[in-house]
Design an enzyme around this catalytic site. Sequence first.
Site, PDB file in Angstrom:
ATOM      1  N   GLU A 234       0.833  -1.206   0.000  1.00  0.00           N
ATOM      2  CA  GLU A 234       0.000   0.000   0.000  1.00  0.00           C
ATOM      3  C   GLU A 234       0.866   1.254   0.000  1.00  0.00           C
ATOM      4  OE1 GLU A 234      -2.154  -0.448   3.662  1.00  0.00           O
ATOM      5  OE2 GLU A 234      -3.293  -2.171   2.960  1.00  0.00           O
ATOM      6  N   PRO A 235       1.773   1.406  -0.943  1.00  0.00           N
ATOM      7  CA  PRO A 235       2.641   2.590  -0.907  1.00  0.00           C
ATOM      8  C   PRO A 235       1.904   3.848  -1.365  1.00  0.00           C
ATOM      9  CG  PRO A 235       3.085   1.329  -2.879  1.00  0.00           C
ATOM     10  CD  PRO A 235       2.051   0.554  -2.108  1.00  0.00           C
TER      11      PRO A 235
ATOM     12  N   TYR B 191       3.934  18.349  11.255  1.00  0.00           N
ATOM     13  CA  TYR B 191       4.921  17.305  11.595  1.00  0.00           C
ATOM     14  C   TYR B 191       6.346  17.846  11.676  1.00  0.00           C
ATOM     15  CZ  TYR B 191       1.069  14.856   9.218  1.00  0.00           C
ATOM     16  OH  TYR B 191      -0.157  14.430   8.783  1.00  0.00           O
TER      17      TYR B 191
ATOM     18  N   CYS C 202      -2.814  33.680   9.586  1.00  0.00           N
ATOM     19  CA  CYS C 202      -2.590  34.376  10.858  1.00  0.00           C
ATOM     20  C   CYS C 202      -2.255  33.407  11.977  1.00  0.00           C
ATOM     21  CB  CYS C 202      -3.829  35.187  11.194  1.00  0.00           C
ATOM     22  SG  CYS C 202      -4.217  36.285   9.846  1.00  0.00           S
TER      23      CYS C 202
HETATM   24  N1  LLP Z   1      -1.592   1.965   4.373  1.00  0.00           N
HETATM   25  C1  LLP Z   1      -2.151   2.450   5.497  1.00  0.00           C
HETATM   26  C2  LLP Z   1      -3.064   1.604   6.256  1.00  0.00           C
HETATM   27  C3  LLP Z   1      -1.848   3.758   5.918  1.00  0.00           C
HETATM   28  O1  LLP Z   1      -2.405   4.236   7.021  1.00  0.00           O
HETATM   29  C4  LLP Z   1      -0.956   4.552   5.151  1.00  0.00           C
HETATM   30  C5  LLP Z   1      -0.652   5.919   5.551  1.00  0.00           C
HETATM   31  C6  LLP Z   1      -0.419   4.010   3.974  1.00  0.00           C
HETATM   32  C7  LLP Z   1      -0.752   2.701   3.622  1.00  0.00           C
HETATM   33  C8  LLP Z   1       0.509   4.766   3.079  1.00  0.00           C
HETATM   34  O2  LLP Z   1       1.696   5.047   3.710  1.00  0.00           O
HETATM   35  P1  LLP Z   1       2.918   5.700   2.886  1.00  0.00           P
HETATM   36  O3  LLP Z   1       3.423   4.676   1.906  1.00  0.00           O
HETATM   37  O4  LLP Z   1       2.406   6.896   2.203  1.00  0.00           O
HETATM   38  O5  LLP Z   1       3.905   6.020   3.945  1.00  0.00           O
HETATM   39  N2  LLP Z   1      -0.040  12.848   6.563  1.00  0.00           N
HETATM   40  C9  LLP Z   1       1.204  12.235   6.989  1.00  0.00           C
HETATM   41  C10 LLP Z   1       1.271  10.771   6.609  1.00  0.00           C
HETATM   42  C11 LLP Z   1       0.111   9.963   7.127  1.00  0.00           C
HETATM   43  C12 LLP Z   1       0.181   8.515   6.732  1.00  0.00           C
HETATM   44  C13 LLP Z   1      -1.097   7.828   6.995  1.00  0.00           C
HETATM   45  N3  LLP Z   1      -1.151   6.466   6.589  1.00  0.00           N
HETATM   46  C14 LLP Z   1       2.372  13.014   6.378  1.00  0.00           C
HETATM   47  O6  LLP Z   1       2.148  13.996   5.695  1.00  0.00           O
HETATM   48  O7  LLP Z   1       3.510  12.646   6.614  1.00  0.00           O
END
Ligand code: LLP
Length: 422
Positions: free
Chosen positions: A275-276, A318, A346
């Site tokens: 799930e990237p 973050y 603001c």
């Molecule tokens: N699968 C699940 C169940 C997830 O919760 C997430 C991300 C992904 C896959 C994808 O993860 P990735 O490959 O993108 O790392 N808003 C935050 C990141 C939140 C991630 C939430 N879940 C940021 O801007 O860093």
Amino acid sequence: MHHFEYKKGVLHAEDVSIPEIAAEVGTPFYCYSSATLRRHYQVFANAFKKSQTLVCFSVKSNSNLSVIRTLAREGAGADIVSAGELHRALKAGIPPEKIVFSGVGKTRDELAFALKTGILQFNVESRSELEALNQVALEQNRKAPISFRVNPDVDASTHEKISTGKKENKFGILWEEARAAYDRAAALPGIEIVGIDVHIGSQITNLDPFSRAFQKVIDLVKDLRAQGHAITNVDLGGGLGINYKAGNEPPPHPEEYARMIETLMDGLQVRLLFEPGRMIVGNAGILVSRVIYRKSGADKTFVIADAAMNDLVRPTLYDAHHDIIAVKDPGASQAIERVDVVGPVCESGDAFAKDRDLPPLEEGDLMAILSAGAYGAVQSNTYNSRLLVPEVLVDGREFAVIRQRPSYEDLLALDKVAPWLK
Ligand code: LLP
């Protein structure tokens, strides 16, 4: 590796110059590169040599229909977390049998909609969700294919707000309860067990937490099979980090990640799901903004951009670092000044960079905030009644607005004046 480069002294996305887009669309705007999206998808998907795999793009990272459709055409599936994301994935052309549904709070309506659609699997995160899904399935006279998302209690060594695999996090089924949960699922007439799922967090830049979590999952798969459960799909989630800072040591390459996994999984006979999100779209997008003013503080210089925390919240939320470059190539010039790049909102937290050494950015100049393709536009909002930021997709010499900037009428039309105030 991405396709944002200086050509003839000006930043381009593939073969389109950024000032050309800015002239037509106005600023700020997100700009994505199709070639980069395709490349990242292919590098990830092709890294797995020995295993049967399905790469489900995590729609939460960038849910624009054109972005999803670009990836759908490469063969991607989708990882979704809401009915809204399911609507998007389907409209973008992802076949239901390539869709996995994650999330701790799927409502019954969402479960029913996804089940009717015929998705590949529900990644169930609690016993309560399991019971609800069973009822929904029985109402539809179907069996719901499920994996349990298990919580391996592994520290992903990432920002606390995006770490999900520790037992104190709300995600997944407690490790100690997993076996009993599978036994319960096997007894429910509306449920069909198809696999197991784990996702320990995001922006993970070291393979160790992955390999510790995956080893635990493998051991559990063997146990579950011995208990008589059919575990075919092993969903290893997303989470592979990207490089946000030029010159930093790069995070593990998908090849390295794949070799680690294929070594661990050798002989297990499963279909691997991934799930990237960030790894595919993060460096395929930039946020382009124009300098409105410069201003000197007590002992600081502020560069005030027309983009703000409502357009890209990652630095505020973050403490995330995003490289910022001038759209006009500073070339051989060594001139550098230390500035804060801030937005018009603001709040003191509305800053993209603090005490950053940058080439001089004058009023009217364009800048690009890099690595903004993931969790950028999707987390944007209209705080301070600012218009939602538009998105542009480039493909070679072409570009198209793939989400337009709303008008002020659009913005106000969502509100209604209460009848007694008319
Ligand atoms: N699968 C699940 C169940 C997830 O919760 C997430 C991300 C992904 C896959 C994808 O993860 P990735 O490959 O993108 O790392 N808003 C935050 C990141 C939140 C991630 C939430 N879940 C940021 O801007 O860093």
